[in-house]
Design an enzyme around this catalytic site. Structure first.
Site, PDB file in Angstrom:
ATOM      1  CD  GLU A 179      -2.784  -1.195  -0.096  1.00 14.99           C
ATOM      2  OE1 GLU A 179      -3.152  -0.145  -0.665  1.00 14.99           O
ATOM      3  OE2 GLU A 179      -3.027  -2.323  -0.562  1.00 14.99           O
TER       4      GLU A 179
ATOM      5  CD1 TRP B 167      -1.297  -0.656  -3.985  1.00 17.64           C
ATOM      6  CD2 TRP B 167      -1.708   0.521  -5.847  1.00 17.64           C
ATOM      7  NE1 TRP B 167      -1.850  -1.499  -4.923  1.00 17.64           N
ATOM      8  CE2 TRP B 167      -2.103  -0.810  -6.064  1.00 17.64           C
ATOM      9  CE3 TRP B 167      -1.865   1.446  -6.883  1.00 17.64           C
ATOM     10  CZ2 TRP B 167      -2.662  -1.236  -7.272  1.00 17.64           C
ATOM     11  CZ3 TRP B 167      -2.413   1.020  -8.092  1.00 17.64           C
ATOM     12  CH2 TRP B 167      -2.803  -0.301  -8.271  1.00 17.64           C
TER      13      TRP B 167
ATOM     14  CD1 TRP C 271     -18.227  12.771 -18.165  1.00 20.35           C
ATOM     15  CD2 TRP C 271     -18.684  10.816 -17.175  1.00 20.35           C
ATOM     16  NE1 TRP C 271     -17.062  12.029 -18.131  1.00 20.35           N
ATOM     17  CE2 TRP C 271     -17.319  10.829 -17.527  1.00 20.35           C
ATOM     18  CE3 TRP C 271     -19.192   9.683 -16.531  1.00 20.35           C
ATOM     19  CZ2 TRP C 271     -16.464   9.762 -17.269  1.00 20.35           C
ATOM     20  CZ3 TRP C 271     -18.342   8.629 -16.270  1.00 20.35           C
ATOM     21  CH2 TRP C 271     -16.992   8.655 -16.642  1.00 20.35           C
TER      22      TRP C 271
ATOM     23  CG  ASN D 271      -8.494   1.318  -0.073  1.00 22.68           C
ATOM     24  OD1 ASN D 271      -8.409   2.290  -0.816  1.00 22.68           O
ATOM     25  ND2 ASN D 271      -8.263   0.076  -0.476  1.00 22.68           N
TER      26      ASN D 271
ATOM     27  CD1 TRP E 284     -13.606  10.272 -14.643  1.00 23.46           C
ATOM     28  CD2 TRP E 284     -12.126  11.034 -13.165  1.00 23.46           C
ATOM     29  NE1 TRP E 284     -12.548  10.788 -15.351  1.00 23.46           N
ATOM     30  CE2 TRP E 284     -11.627  11.257 -14.471  1.00 23.46           C
ATOM     31  CE3 TRP E 284     -11.360  11.438 -12.086  1.00 23.46           C
ATOM     32  CZ2 TRP E 284     -10.386  11.864 -14.719  1.00 23.46           C
ATOM     33  CZ3 TRP E 284     -10.127  12.041 -12.323  1.00 23.46           C
ATOM     34  CH2 TRP E 284      -9.664  12.249 -13.622  1.00 23.46           C
TER      35      TRP E 284
ATOM     36  CD1 TRP F 169     -11.470  10.134  -6.348  1.00 25.92           C
ATOM     37  CD2 TRP F 169     -13.328   9.477  -7.425  1.00 25.92           C
ATOM     38  NE1 TRP F 169     -12.523  10.218  -5.472  1.00 25.92           N
ATOM     39  CE2 TRP F 169     -13.668   9.832  -6.098  1.00 25.92           C
ATOM     40  CE3 TRP F 169     -14.336   9.032  -8.276  1.00 25.92           C
ATOM     41  CZ2 TRP F 169     -14.984   9.740  -5.616  1.00 25.92           C
ATOM     42  CZ3 TRP F 169     -15.638   8.951  -7.800  1.00 25.92           C
ATOM     43  CH2 TRP F 169     -15.951   9.296  -6.485  1.00 25.92           C
TER      44      TRP F 169
HETATM   45  P1  FAD Z   1      -3.532   1.781   5.288  1.00 22.15           P
HETATM   46  O1  FAD Z   1      -4.297   0.673   4.660  1.00 22.15           O
HETATM   47  O2  FAD Z   1      -3.019   1.546   6.659  1.00 22.15           O
HETATM   48  O3  FAD Z   1      -2.312   2.130   4.303  1.00 22.15           O
HETATM   49  C1  FAD Z   1      -1.150   2.826   4.762  1.00 22.15           C
HETATM   50  C2  FAD Z   1      -0.892   4.052   3.926  1.00 22.15           C
HETATM   51  O4  FAD Z   1      -0.617   3.695   2.584  1.00 22.15           O
HETATM   52  C3  FAD Z   1      -2.068   5.003   3.857  1.00 22.15           C
HETATM   53  O5  FAD Z   1      -2.111   5.849   4.993  1.00 22.15           O
HETATM   54  C4  FAD Z   1      -1.771   5.752   2.571  1.00 22.15           C
HETATM   55  O6  FAD Z   1      -0.822   6.772   2.764  1.00 22.15           O
HETATM   56  C5  FAD Z   1      -1.143   4.672   1.703  1.00 22.15           C
HETATM   57  N1  FAD Z   1      -2.159   4.035   0.855  1.00 22.15           N
HETATM   58  C6  FAD Z   1      -2.951   2.990   1.184  1.00 22.15           C
HETATM   59  N2  FAD Z   1      -3.712   2.629   0.135  1.00 22.15           N
HETATM   60  C7  FAD Z   1      -3.392   3.469  -0.869  1.00 22.15           C
HETATM   61  C8  FAD Z   1      -3.851   3.601  -2.208  1.00 22.15           C
HETATM   62  N3  FAD Z   1      -4.753   2.782  -2.739  1.00 22.15           N
HETATM   63  N4  FAD Z   1      -3.330   4.590  -2.956  1.00 22.15           N
HETATM   64  C9  FAD Z   1      -2.392   5.418  -2.453  1.00 22.15           C
HETATM   65  N5  FAD Z   1      -1.932   5.338  -1.194  1.00 22.15           N
HETATM   66  C10 FAD Z   1      -2.418   4.377  -0.413  1.00 22.15           C
HETATM   67  N6  FAD Z   1      -5.411   8.046   0.176  1.00 22.15           N
HETATM   68  C11 FAD Z   1      -4.947   9.219   0.659  1.00 22.15           C
HETATM   69  O7  FAD Z   1      -3.986   9.230   1.435  1.00 22.15           O
HETATM   70  N7  FAD Z   1      -5.532  10.399   0.295  1.00 22.15           N
HETATM   71  C12 FAD Z   1      -6.589  10.460  -0.562  1.00 22.15           C
HETATM   72  O8  FAD Z   1      -7.075  11.554  -0.878  1.00 22.15           O
HETATM   73  C13 FAD Z   1      -7.103   9.231  -1.062  1.00 22.15           C
HETATM   74  N8  FAD Z   1      -8.187   9.223  -1.885  1.00 22.15           N
HETATM   75  C14 FAD Z   1      -8.652   8.018  -2.376  1.00 22.15           C
HETATM   76  C15 FAD Z   1      -9.741   8.020  -3.263  1.00 22.15           C
HETATM   77  C16 FAD Z   1     -10.224   6.824  -3.794  1.00 22.15           C
HETATM   78  C17 FAD Z   1     -11.395   6.841  -4.751  1.00 22.15           C
HETATM   79  C18 FAD Z   1      -9.615   5.608  -3.421  1.00 22.15           C
HETATM   80  C19 FAD Z   1     -10.119   4.306  -3.986  1.00 22.15           C
HETATM   81  C20 FAD Z   1      -8.535   5.596  -2.555  1.00 22.15           C
HETATM   82  C21 FAD Z   1      -8.032   6.791  -2.023  1.00 22.15           C
HETATM   83  N9  FAD Z   1      -6.936   6.808  -1.123  1.00 22.15           N
HETATM   84  C22 FAD Z   1      -6.471   8.009  -0.657  1.00 22.15           C
HETATM   85  C23 FAD Z   1      -6.213   5.566  -0.788  1.00 22.15           C
HETATM   86  C24 FAD Z   1      -6.688   4.830   0.481  1.00 22.15           C
HETATM   87  O9  FAD Z   1      -8.073   4.655   0.467  1.00 22.15           O
HETATM   88  C25 FAD Z   1      -6.292   5.542   1.774  1.00 22.15           C
HETATM   89  O10 FAD Z   1      -4.915   5.865   1.743  1.00 22.15           O
HETATM   90  C26 FAD Z   1      -6.527   4.667   2.998  1.00 22.15           C
HETATM   91  O11 FAD Z   1      -7.876   4.306   3.089  1.00 22.15           O
HETATM   92  C27 FAD Z   1      -6.108   5.413   4.252  1.00 22.15           C
HETATM   93  O12 FAD Z   1      -6.322   4.651   5.394  1.00 22.15           O
HETATM   94  P2  FAD Z   1      -5.124   4.049   6.238  1.00 22.15           P
HETATM   95  O13 FAD Z   1      -4.162   5.121   6.594  1.00 22.15           O
HETATM   96  O14 FAD Z   1      -5.729   3.269   7.355  1.00 22.15           O
HETATM   97  O15 FAD Z   1      -4.442   3.100   5.171  1.00 22.15           O
END
Ligand code: FAD
Length: 467
Positions: A270, A273, A302, A337, A355, A378
């Protein structure tokens, strides 16, 4: 004369590359933060993220003062104003050098180019790649191009990472007697989920790595559990660094990169990612312009239905998992997420709404709003990115709900109006209400998913053939 460290999304003293470099080279440094409310509004930065930034500045002000370092907060309106004001400040104070950590959005890059261009010759401007484990552009294909697909990116990324020493830099040493913290006049409220302070964030990271990371792989998809780290707002504002995340993870899982079946590896993925999307943003200015990676998707027609958009925003779609998720977002500024994927897919595929309207709404509400991850997420859900869900594979919001919130406990937390509905019907409450002639105070599903699915596939196919 002190050198200046220009703080941005790196609101911490420990492991701050620019701050560390400045302290190596100069006996005295001053921290400067330029607040840019008009620019933030243009970028749809949420009120909760702005408040977190202000709270963290308040904490930094005190922590820096204890080291004899002052923090100067200047309110400007836009990035251009910020660059102009700081250049003028440096001229006035005969500042020898400015240190800053890179941000990768187009407007941020332009701000720094402008600043570099107008700075007096006597002042040097040093920038660093700090918010990433590897610098954008540092992971390239054999042909020297950028990876468009995640899995090969991760493979190449890990190869390089294994040969790289990732060091967590210490906070600066005291540069003199403690100074009285300046009166910042900041009055923001602490966020209940993300209280400010580096120590608070580091403690959460340590707890997650010790306690929850081992089960992350099994638990991360279930929003009723607290199976994820909830570090996102700290990473987005730079209250902690990604290097701190990696090094704490490695303390608990020393072989993490070689254990693809482990929870630690899944969490590392993650973080990669996150890196993948930041690299894309840095290298493709069109992303900052909200253009889709797949150009043909610009021809999709859209739906302009603003009532549907409002129903989605307010959590009144009649699909419990979507509505519970949107209420979590509206009330807390954070969303799990799995739910971000489900709600984004619902807006784009079931409602056929652009979107970018969802991207904007998320940004305006998320405390962890971060352009690269949000845009990437997105574009993934809308099938407009290079490595996205295929446009013909469309999430069924009821099936997703049943799979990831099987007993409906997450739904019940956010939709008290469904309290009377038995578990079996929690994802289709009107089925139960109709059978039992129960008057539910909850909307009927606003679309028929199977029809909406066909409409979406047709809209995408028409666009693909006309583009
Ligand atoms: P954990 O699961 O503990 O992951 C650890 C860290 O990894 C997160 O804090 C984040 O920094 C990073 N991370 C995790 N998943 C992703 C991912 N898919 N893409 C990029 N980084 C990731 N994340 C954001 O930080 N800011 C946003 O504005 C954001 N918008 C999103 C919009 C959509 C439509 C989707 C599908 C995902 C988005 N995410 C975003 C990614 C992800 O959903 C969040 O980072 C995550 O839910 C944060 O929770 P956590 O810190 O418990 O994550």
């Amino acid at each position: 004369v002190p050198a200046v460290v220009w703080l941005r999304q790196d609101l911490r003293l420990t492991d701050n590359t620019a701050l560390h470099a400045a302290c190596q080279a100069h006996r005295n440094v001053t921290l400067v933060f330029t607040a840019t409310p008009q620019q933030w509004e243009q970028h749809a930065m949420s009120a909760s993220q702005q408040a977190l930034i202000l709270c963290q500045l308040r904490a930094l002000n005190i922590a820096a003062a204890a080291l004899g370092i002052t923090l100067h907060i200047q309110s400007c309106s836009t990035y251009t104003d910020a660059a102009d004001w700081l250049a003028q400040w440096c001229r006035q104070h005969k500042t020898p050098a400015v240190y800053a950590n890179n941000q990768y959005g187009l407007n941020e890059q332009r701000r720094d180019l402008r600043f570099a261009a107008i700075l007096p010759d006597t002042c040097r401007f040093y920038t660093f790649d700090d918010s990433v484990l590897l610098p954008p552009g540092g992971v390239s294909t054999q042909q020297g191009g950028i990876y468009k697909v995640f899995t090969p990116f991760r493979r190449a990324f890990l190869n390089i990472l294994m040969q790289t020493t990732v060091r967590v830099l210490p906070a600066p040493k005291a540069q003199g007697a403690p100074v009285t913290p300046a009166d910042t006049g900041l009055t923001a409220q602490e966020h209940p989920l993300f209280p400010s302070g580096e120590d608070t964030a580091l403690q959460r990271l340590a707890d997650f790595c010790q306690r929850d990371a081992a089960d992350y792989r099994e638990q991360r998809d279930f929003p009723a559990l607290s199976g994820t780290s909830q570090l996102s707002a700290y990473l987005a504002t730079g209250i902690i660094s990604v290097r701190q995340c990696l090094s704490t993870l490695r303390l608990n899982f020393p072989m993490v990169a070689d254990e693809p079946e482990s929870g630690g590896y899944t969490w590392l993925s993650e973080l990669i990612w996150r890196e993948f999307y930041i690299h894309q943003l840095a290298l493709n200015p069109d992303l900052s312009r909200h253009r889709p990676m797949q150009r043909w998707t610009e021809s999709i027609i859209w739906s302009p239905d603003s009532d549907a958009l409002t129903a989605w925003q307010q959590g009144k779609t009649g699909f419990p998992i979507v509505d519970a998720a949107m209420r979590q977002l509206n009330e807390t500024g954070w969303m799990h997420n799995r739910l971000r994927m489900i709600t984004a897919s619902f807006l784009v595929k079931d409602l056929l709404i652009d979107w970018r309207r969802g991207e904007h709404y998320f940004m305006s509400r998320l405390v962890d709003g971060e352009f690269a991850a949000n845009n990437g997420g997105w574009q993934w859900a809308a099938s407009t990115g290079h490595d996205s869900v295929p446009y013909f594979r469309i999430f069924n919001p009821v099936t997703q709900g049943k799979r990831f919130d099987p007993d409906g406990s997450f739904i019940r937390r956010w939709l008290p109006e469904l309290a009377a509905v038995p578990v079996k019907y929690i994802h289709t409450p009107h089925e139960w209400a109709d059978k039992n002639q129960y008057a539910l105070n909850y909307p009927h599903p606003m679309v028929d998913h199977s029809m909406a699915r066909i409409r979406a596939i047709e809209a995408y196919e028409t666009a693909r053939h006309t583009a």
